[in-house]
Design a protein around this motif. Structure first.
Motif, PDB file in Angstrom:
ATOM      1  N   PHE A   3     -20.975  -2.835  17.002  1.00  0.00           N
ATOM      2  CA  PHE A   3     -20.229  -2.988  15.755  1.00  0.00           C
ATOM      3  C   PHE A   3     -19.622  -1.673  15.272  1.00  0.00           C
ATOM      4  CE2 PHE A   3     -19.786  -2.972  11.168  1.00  0.00           C
ATOM      5  CZ  PHE A   3     -19.105  -4.153  10.929  1.00  0.00           C
ATOM      6  N   THR A   4     -20.410  -0.608  15.310  1.00  0.00           N
ATOM      7  CA  THR A   4     -20.015   0.638  14.654  1.00  0.00           C
ATOM      8  C   THR A   4     -18.676   1.176  15.140  1.00  0.00           C
ATOM      9  OG1 THR A   4     -22.342   1.205  14.322  1.00  0.00           O
ATOM     10  CG2 THR A   4     -20.740   2.999  14.128  1.00  0.00           C
ATOM     11  N   TYR A   5     -18.427   1.135  16.429  1.00  0.00           N
ATOM     12  CA  TYR A   5     -17.189   1.703  16.941  1.00  0.00           C
ATOM     13  C   TYR A   5     -16.240   0.638  17.495  1.00  0.00           C
ATOM     14  CZ  TYR A   5     -19.360   6.194  16.194  1.00  0.00           C
ATOM     15  OH  TYR A   5     -19.950   7.271  15.602  1.00  0.00           O
ATOM     16  N   ALA A   6     -16.724  -0.259  18.340  1.00  0.00           N
ATOM     17  CA  ALA A   6     -15.832  -1.256  18.943  1.00  0.00           C
ATOM     18  C   ALA A   6     -15.243  -2.177  17.877  1.00  0.00           C
ATOM     19  CB  ALA A   6     -16.575  -2.064  20.000  1.00  0.00           C
ATOM     20  N   PHE A  27     -24.275   3.307  20.697  1.00  0.00           N
ATOM     21  CA  PHE A  27     -25.084   3.860  19.617  1.00  0.00           C
ATOM     22  C   PHE A  27     -24.312   3.849  18.298  1.00  0.00           C
ATOM     23  CE2 PHE A  27     -26.148   5.708  23.678  1.00  0.00           C
ATOM     24  CZ  PHE A  27     -27.524   5.578  23.742  1.00  0.00           C
ATOM     25  N   ASP A  28     -25.066   3.812  17.184  1.00  0.00           N
ATOM     26  CA  ASP A  28     -24.421   3.850  15.869  1.00  0.00           C
ATOM     27  C   ASP A  28     -24.303   5.290  15.382  1.00  0.00           C
ATOM     28  OD1 ASP A  28     -26.916   4.624  14.897  1.00  0.00           O
ATOM     29  OD2 ASP A  28     -27.389   2.668  14.062  1.00  0.00           O
ATOM     30  N   ARG A  29     -23.856   5.459  14.142  1.00  0.00           N
ATOM     31  CA  ARG A  29     -23.623   6.817  13.613  1.00  0.00           C
ATOM     32  C   ARG A  29     -24.915   7.606  13.409  1.00  0.00           C
ATOM     33  NH1 ARG A  29     -19.706   3.684  10.929  1.00  0.00           N
ATOM     34  NH2 ARG A  29     -17.572   4.344  11.384  1.00  0.00           N
ATOM     35  N   LYS A  30     -26.047   6.905  13.404  1.00  0.00           N
ATOM     36  CA  LYS A  30     -27.339   7.580  13.239  1.00  0.00           C
ATOM     37  C   LYS A  30     -28.019   7.811  14.584  1.00  0.00           C
ATOM     38  CE  LYS A  30     -28.111   5.661   8.624  1.00  0.00           C
ATOM     39  NZ  LYS A  30     -28.991   4.844   7.760  1.00  0.00           N
ATOM     40  N   ASP A  31     -27.254   7.665  15.660  1.00  0.00           N
ATOM     41  CA  ASP A  31     -27.751   7.863  17.021  1.00  0.00           C
ATOM     42  C   ASP A  31     -28.775   6.820  17.450  1.00  0.00           C
ATOM     43  OD1 ASP A  31     -26.162  10.146  17.327  1.00  0.00           O
ATOM     44  OD2 ASP A  31     -27.701  11.424  16.437  1.00  0.00           O
ATOM     45  N   SER A  32     -28.876   5.721  16.707  1.00  0.00           N
ATOM     46  CA  SER A  32     -29.791   4.643  17.081  1.00  0.00           C
ATOM     47  C   SER A  32     -29.102   3.703  18.065  1.00  0.00           C
ATOM     48  CB  SER A  32     -30.228   3.848  15.845  1.00  0.00           C
ATOM     49  OG  SER A  32     -30.951   4.678  14.950  1.00  0.00           O
ATOM     50  N   LYS A  55     -21.478  13.454  18.772  1.00  0.00           N
ATOM     51  CA  LYS A  55     -22.331  12.280  18.905  1.00  0.00           C
ATOM     52  C   LYS A  55     -21.951  11.460  20.124  1.00  0.00           C
ATOM     53  CE  LYS A  55     -23.404  11.622  13.984  1.00  0.00           C
ATOM     54  NZ  LYS A  55     -24.859  11.774  14.146  1.00  0.00           N
ATOM     55  N   VAL A  56     -22.952  11.073  20.898  1.00  0.00           N
ATOM     56  CA  VAL A  56     -22.728  10.161  22.015  1.00  0.00           C
ATOM     57  C   VAL A  56     -22.699   8.745  21.456  1.00  0.00           C
ATOM     58  CG1 VAL A  56     -23.643   9.246  24.176  1.00  0.00           C
ATOM     59  CG2 VAL A  56     -23.866  11.685  23.655  1.00  0.00           C
ATOM     60  N   ILE A  57     -21.591   8.046  21.654  1.00  0.00           N
ATOM     61  CA  ILE A  57     -21.486   6.687  21.132  1.00  0.00           C
ATOM     62  C   ILE A  57     -21.619   5.638  22.240  1.00  0.00           C
ATOM     63  CG2 ILE A  57     -20.089   7.408  19.169  1.00  0.00           C
ATOM     64  CD1 ILE A  57     -17.644   6.334  20.611  1.00  0.00           C
TER      65      ILE A  57
END
Length: 217
Positions: free
Chosen positions: A126-129, A78-83, A59-61
């Motif tokens: 939010f998802t990664y940082a 991007f979030d875990r759903k690629d959005s 996944k590209v984050i």
């Protein structure tokens, strides 16, 4: 003569392409379990320059551009759903888009009804940082004996430039409350980077509070 001119143009184009491709090379780096795919200048090892992607598995984050080893222009996260979760412009230092996140609130002591507010945000989404910051929390030993579901609050204190200056966690359960302060020396430089809250065009100090739950069994 026409054939010769055409041939010279082709040779010139190939030479230009060869020179351009020769100026950079592929660069890989592991960052907290993710892999950054970028390019670096051949003349300056480890100096990132050009397009880059950060991946978690396949996944590209994050994607964007480096210029002289610094993030440049618009980066997309991007979030875990690629959005698409966030667009941050590292040149203008502004959040151009930020997806809303449940249970995430902003507190500004000086805020009044009718004020125009630009919410603070964690640069990088939010998802990664923000995940790296949340991961510093560990269940305190004195809470482990209280079985059940407890409310957990992550509290990020930001100065008027959007820099993290204090990080607390607060656990609330029946008849108990536990507040801990995370040692900021454990954080990396990028963990301190938030965009500031802006009220009526002026940067102000703020708090970001993320509400969650923990289960002790």
């Amino acid at each position: 003569m026409k054939t010769l001119v055409t041939l010279l143009i082709i040779i010139s184009s190939l030479a230009t392409f060869a020179q351009k491709s020769d100026s950079t090379r592929t660069y890989y780096r592991i960052i907290r379990g993710t892999i950054e795919h970028a390019t670096e200048l051949k003349s300056k090892k480890y100096i990132r320059n050009g397009e880059a992607e950060i991946k978690s598995g396949r996944k590209v984050i994050a994607s964007g551009i480096y210029k002289a080893d610094k993030r440049y222009g618009r980066w997309r996260f991007f979030d875990r759903k690629d959005s698409l979760e966030q667009i941050y412009n590292y040149t203008t230092k502004k959040v151009e888009y930020n997806a809303s996140t449940k249970n995430l609130n902003c507190v500004i002591d000086s805020l009044k009804t009718g004020d125009k507010l630009v919410y603070p945000a964690k640069i990088g989404g939010f998802t990664y940082a923000m995940y790296y910051l949340l991961d510093f929390f560990k269940i305190p030993s004195n809470i482990r004996s209280f079985r059940g579901v407890h409310e957990l609050f992550y509290i990020f204190h930001l100065d008027d430039n959007g820099r993290l200056i204090k990080y607390e966690t607060r656990i609330v359960s029946a008849g108990n409350e536990k507040i801990d302060t995370i040692n900021l020396n454990r954080l990396r430089e990028e963990d301190f980077e938030f965009s500031p809250a802006i009220v009526n065009g002026r940067r102000v100090a703020s708090k970001i509070i993320y509400e969650s739950k923990i289960t002790v069994d």
